[in-house]
Structure formats: C-alpha cells, structure tokens
Write a protein that holds these residues in place. Structure first.
Motif, PDB file in Angstrom:
ATOM      1  N   GLU A 113       0.835  -1.212   0.000  1.00 53.23           N
ATOM      2  CA  GLU A 113       0.000   0.000   0.000  1.00 53.23           C
ATOM      3  C   GLU A 113       0.868   1.260   0.000  1.00 53.23           C
ATOM      4  N   LYS A 114       1.938   1.214   0.815  1.00 55.87           N
ATOM      5  CA  LYS A 114       2.858   2.353   0.902  1.00 55.87           C
ATOM      6  C   LYS A 114       3.514   2.628  -0.466  1.00 55.87           C
ATOM      7  N   THR A 115       3.885   1.555  -1.142  1.00 54.48           N
ATOM      8  CA  THR A 115       4.538   1.699  -2.445  1.00 54.48           C
ATOM      9  C   THR A 115       3.573   2.291  -3.477  1.00 54.48           C
TER      10      THR A 115
ATOM     11  N   VAL B 259      18.164   5.082  16.723  1.00 53.23           N
ATOM     12  CA  VAL B 259      18.820   4.425  15.579  1.00 53.23           C
ATOM     13  C   VAL B 259      18.115   4.794  14.275  1.00 53.23           C
ATOM     14  N   ARG B 260      16.773   4.822  14.271  1.00 51.13           N
ATOM     15  CA  ARG B 260      16.040   5.199  13.045  1.00 51.13           C
ATOM     16  C   ARG B 260      16.364   6.643  12.651  1.00 51.13           C
ATOM     17  N   LYS B 261      16.478   7.510  13.661  1.00 53.30           N
ATOM     18  CA  LYS B 261      16.789   8.923  13.381  1.00 53.30           C
ATOM     19  C   LYS B 261      18.165   9.055  12.728  1.00 53.30           C
TER      20      LYS B 261
ATOM     21  N   GLY C  24      15.615   8.151   6.456  1.00 47.08           N
ATOM     22  CA  GLY C  24      14.469   7.555   5.758  1.00 47.08           C
ATOM     23  C   GLY C  24      14.880   6.466   4.782  1.00 47.08           C
ATOM     24  N   THR C  25      13.923   5.599   4.473  1.00 46.89           N
ATOM     25  CA  THR C  25      14.183   4.389   3.676  1.00 46.89           C
ATOM     26  C   THR C  25      14.806   4.671   2.304  1.00 46.89           C
ATOM     27  N   GLU C  26      14.285   5.693   1.607  1.00 42.71           N
ATOM     28  CA  GLU C  26      14.769   5.944   0.239  1.00 42.71           C
ATOM     29  C   GLU C  26      15.894   6.983   0.283  1.00 42.71           C
TER      30      GLU C  26
ATOM     31  N   SER D 253      17.538   5.502  -5.368  1.00 33.75           N
ATOM     32  CA  SER D 253      16.123   5.918  -5.336  1.00 33.75           C
ATOM     33  C   SER D 253      15.271   4.801  -5.924  1.00 33.75           C
ATOM     34  N   TYR D 254      13.946   4.854  -5.670  1.00 30.33           N
ATOM     35  CA  TYR D 254      13.037   3.890  -6.297  1.00 30.33           C
ATOM     36  C   TYR D 254      12.996   4.124  -7.810  1.00 30.33           C
ATOM     37  N   GLN D 255      13.164   5.381  -8.205  1.00 31.76           N
ATOM     38  CA  GLN D 255      13.189   5.720  -9.636  1.00 31.76           C
ATOM     39  C   GLN D 255      14.326   4.982 -10.349  1.00 31.76           C
TER      40      GLN D 255
ATOM     41  N   SER E 233      15.877   2.076  -8.878  1.00 37.01           N
ATOM     42  CA  SER E 233      15.859   0.633  -8.597  1.00 37.01           C
ATOM     43  C   SER E 233      14.667  -0.091  -9.221  1.00 37.01           C
ATOM     44  N   ASP E 234      13.487   0.557  -9.265  1.00 34.57           N
ATOM     45  CA  ASP E 234      12.293  -0.152  -9.761  1.00 34.57           C
ATOM     46  C   ASP E 234      12.410  -0.573 -11.233  1.00 34.57           C
ATOM     47  N   PRO E 235      12.788   0.328 -12.156  1.00 35.07           N
ATOM     48  CA  PRO E 235      12.897  -0.100 -13.557  1.00 35.07           C
ATOM     49  C   PRO E 235      13.957  -1.193 -13.753  1.00 35.07           C
TER      50      PRO E 235
ATOM     51  N   ARG F 226      19.171   0.319  -2.746  1.00 36.57           N
ATOM     52  CA  ARG F 226      20.372   0.074  -1.919  1.00 36.57           C
ATOM     53  C   ARG F 226      20.474   1.177  -0.875  1.00 36.57           C
ATOM     54  N   ASN F 227      20.126   0.810   0.347  1.00 32.33           N
ATOM     55  CA  ASN F 227      20.067   1.828   1.400  1.00 32.33           C
ATOM     56  C   ASN F 227      20.904   1.474   2.635  1.00 32.33           C
ATOM     57  N   LEU F 228      21.888   0.602   2.453  1.00 29.30           N
ATOM     58  CA  LEU F 228      22.954   0.314   3.421  1.00 29.30           C
ATOM     59  C   LEU F 228      22.557  -0.438   4.693  1.00 29.30           C
TER      60      LEU F 228
HETATM   61  P1  GDP Z   1      12.593   0.508   6.521  1.00 28.15           P
HETATM   62  O1  GDP Z   1      11.911   0.043   7.778  1.00 28.15           O
HETATM   63  O2  GDP Z   1      12.928   1.966   6.503  1.00 28.15           O
HETATM   64  O3  GDP Z   1      13.765  -0.339   6.119  1.00 28.15           O
HETATM   65  O4  GDP Z   1      11.535   0.336   5.356  1.00 28.15           O
HETATM   66  P2  GDP Z   1      10.363  -0.737   5.150  1.00 28.15           P
HETATM   67  O5  GDP Z   1      10.321  -1.725   6.264  1.00 28.15           O
HETATM   68  O6  GDP Z   1       9.125   0.013   4.842  1.00 28.15           O
HETATM   69  O7  GDP Z   1      10.834  -1.425   3.811  1.00 28.15           O
HETATM   70  C1  GDP Z   1      11.764  -2.465   3.789  1.00 28.15           C
HETATM   71  C2  GDP Z   1      12.318  -2.556   2.389  1.00 28.15           C
HETATM   72  O8  GDP Z   1      11.250  -2.678   1.446  1.00 28.15           O
HETATM   73  C3  GDP Z   1      13.098  -1.325   1.932  1.00 28.15           C
HETATM   74  O9  GDP Z   1      14.454  -1.373   2.334  1.00 28.15           O
HETATM   75  C4  GDP Z   1      12.921  -1.378   0.431  1.00 28.15           C
HETATM   76  O10 GDP Z   1      13.840  -2.288  -0.138  1.00 28.15           O
HETATM   77  C5  GDP Z   1      11.533  -1.973   0.259  1.00 28.15           C
HETATM   78  N1  GDP Z   1      10.550  -0.892   0.084  1.00 28.15           N
HETATM   79  C6  GDP Z   1       9.869  -0.212   1.032  1.00 28.15           C
HETATM   80  N2  GDP Z   1       9.083   0.741   0.500  1.00 28.15           N
HETATM   81  C7  GDP Z   1       9.260   0.679  -0.841  1.00 28.15           C
HETATM   82  C8  GDP Z   1       8.728   1.403  -1.969  1.00 28.15           C
HETATM   83  O11 GDP Z   1       7.915   2.335  -1.827  1.00 28.15           O
HETATM   84  N3  GDP Z   1       9.171   1.039  -3.211  1.00 28.15           N
HETATM   85  C9  GDP Z   1      10.063   0.013  -3.394  1.00 28.15           C
HETATM   86  N4  GDP Z   1      10.445  -0.288  -4.632  1.00 28.15           N
HETATM   87  N5  GDP Z   1      10.587  -0.688  -2.362  1.00 28.15           N
HETATM   88  C10 GDP Z   1      10.205  -0.370  -1.100  1.00 28.15           C
END
Ligand code: GDP
Ligand code: MG
Length: 203
Positions: free
Chosen positions: A68-70, A120-122, A126-128, A145-147, A149-151, A157-159
C-alpha cells in the motif's frame, strides 16, 4: 513484552551487503557508538534467501502495508503503480530484497540504550536515500532511489536495516540472534548518561 528500564531498550540493526562492500562498517558503527548506544551483539554472516524472507514477513501485515505504501508513493509522484494489488507489488519487492540481502556478507547487530529504536532510526534516515535527510547515514553515504531501482527490478540500496518499533526489534533480535550470542555488560560512560546523582566524579 516485559517492560525493562528505558536505558535497556534494544534494537536490531543490519548492515546490508552494500554497506559492507562500501567499506562503511566502521563509519556506521561509529554513528551509533557516538550517540551513546551500547553494542551488545554483533556477527558477520551471509544470510540465505529464506532467512531474509522470514525476516521481512515476521510482521504478518508487512506485505500489505509495504504494498500500500509503495502504491501511495507512485501516486504522490504522479506515476502509475505497476499493479493495483499491494500483495503483488510486495511479492516483487520481496524477491528483489532476497537477492540483494543474500548476495554477500552482512553485519547483524543489537544496540542497547535509551530510546534505542527511535534514536537508531533517526541516525539511519528515511528508507529511500534520495530523500533521507542530510546528516543521517543514508543521507550522507548513499544516493539510490526507487526511480533508479524499480525499472532495473532490484531492491533499493540503502545500506542498513533498522527495527521500526520495540515490538519489531524484539522479534527481529530473536530471528537473528540466540541469547548466548548477546553480552550483558556495563560501560563506563553509562554512568554519565544515566546516573541520577552524578556523585561519583569529584575526589
Ligand atoms: P525501513 O523500515 O525503513 O527499512 O523500510 P520498510 O520496512 O518500509 O521497507 C523495507 C524494504 O522494502 C526497503 O528497504 C525497500 O527495499 C523496500 N521498500 C519499502 N518501500 C518501498 C517502496 O515504496 N518502493 C520500493 N520499490 N521498495 C520499497
Ligand atoms: Mg521496516
């Protein structure tokens, strides 16, 4: 979950294969050490894809919520999501994550201290990486970015992975570590972080 003193809160952190390959193990550990957290468990391993799938699906809602988030993320950018079905979207994300996370060694860690999960989250950001704040580990050290990685049909790759809540931390720690792999010990600097009276400094 049994509530312990807040200074004993624990969180799970994983340096993903790109973090290891980028030579960032020391830098990442330094960020969490600098803030005052205590490392109570650490190991290097190459996780197998099943272990990675189990990690992400420990939360039974993860597939739905992430899907849903995606979809929402695509819409916010004015783009059409590849599917309207959240579970179909997450199935692809999960396949890509399994490939990414098992491609080489990772470093699994447990960090302890006040507000360990949120702190730790701070610091992680953020994920992207494209939108992770400057000053966070992801903001400072990676540019994906998703822009991007998705295509290419790959995981972003977020370490780092870091637990999102205390509940998530508890089950993730149990998924990656046995009790005997964790060490309880005192650190000198905990005195200045947590001691109530600070009466042991002057001679
Ligand atoms: P985190 O808790 O910040 O690591 O993020 P999440 O638990 O929401 O997501 C875990 C993993 O799912 C991320 O590291 C991404 O690889 C993937 N992911 C999460 N949200 C998205 C998104 O909106 N698009 C895509 N392509 N991948 C996502
Ligand atoms: Mg998460």
């Amino acid at each position: 979950m049994t509530k312990t003193h807040p200074s004993k809160e624990r969180t799970f952190v994983l340096i993903k294969p790109d973090g290891v390959q980028r030579g960032l193990i020391g830098e990442i550990i330094k960020r969490y050490e600098n803030v005052g957290l205590k490392l109570v468990g650490m190991k290097m391993l190459v996780p197998d894809p099943d272990h990675v799938e189990a990690h992400y699906t420990l939360d039974p809602n993860w597939r739905r919520v992430t899907g849903e988030k995606t979809i929402k993320g695509y819409r916010e950018k004015g783009l059409t999501p590849p599917s309207e079905d959240p579970l179909e979207i997450t199935a692809k994300i999960l396949e890509n994550l399994k490939k990414y996370m098992s491609c080489g060694p990772v470093v699994a860690m447990v960090w302890q201290g006040a507000h360990a999960v949120k702190i730790v989250r701070k610091l992680t950001g953020g994920t992207e990486p494209l939108t992770s704040d400057v000053g966070t580990i992801r903001g400072d050290y990676v540019l994906d970015s998703y822009q991007m990685s998705d295509p290419d049909n790959r995981a972003v790759r977020n370490l780092i992975h870091a637990s999102g809540s205390e509940e998530e931390a508890e089950i993730e720690i149990a998924h990656w570590f046995s009790d005997s792999e964790m060490t309880n010990y005192r650190m000198v600097h905990e005195e200045i972080l947590y001691d109530v009276n600070l009466d042991g400094i002057l001679e």
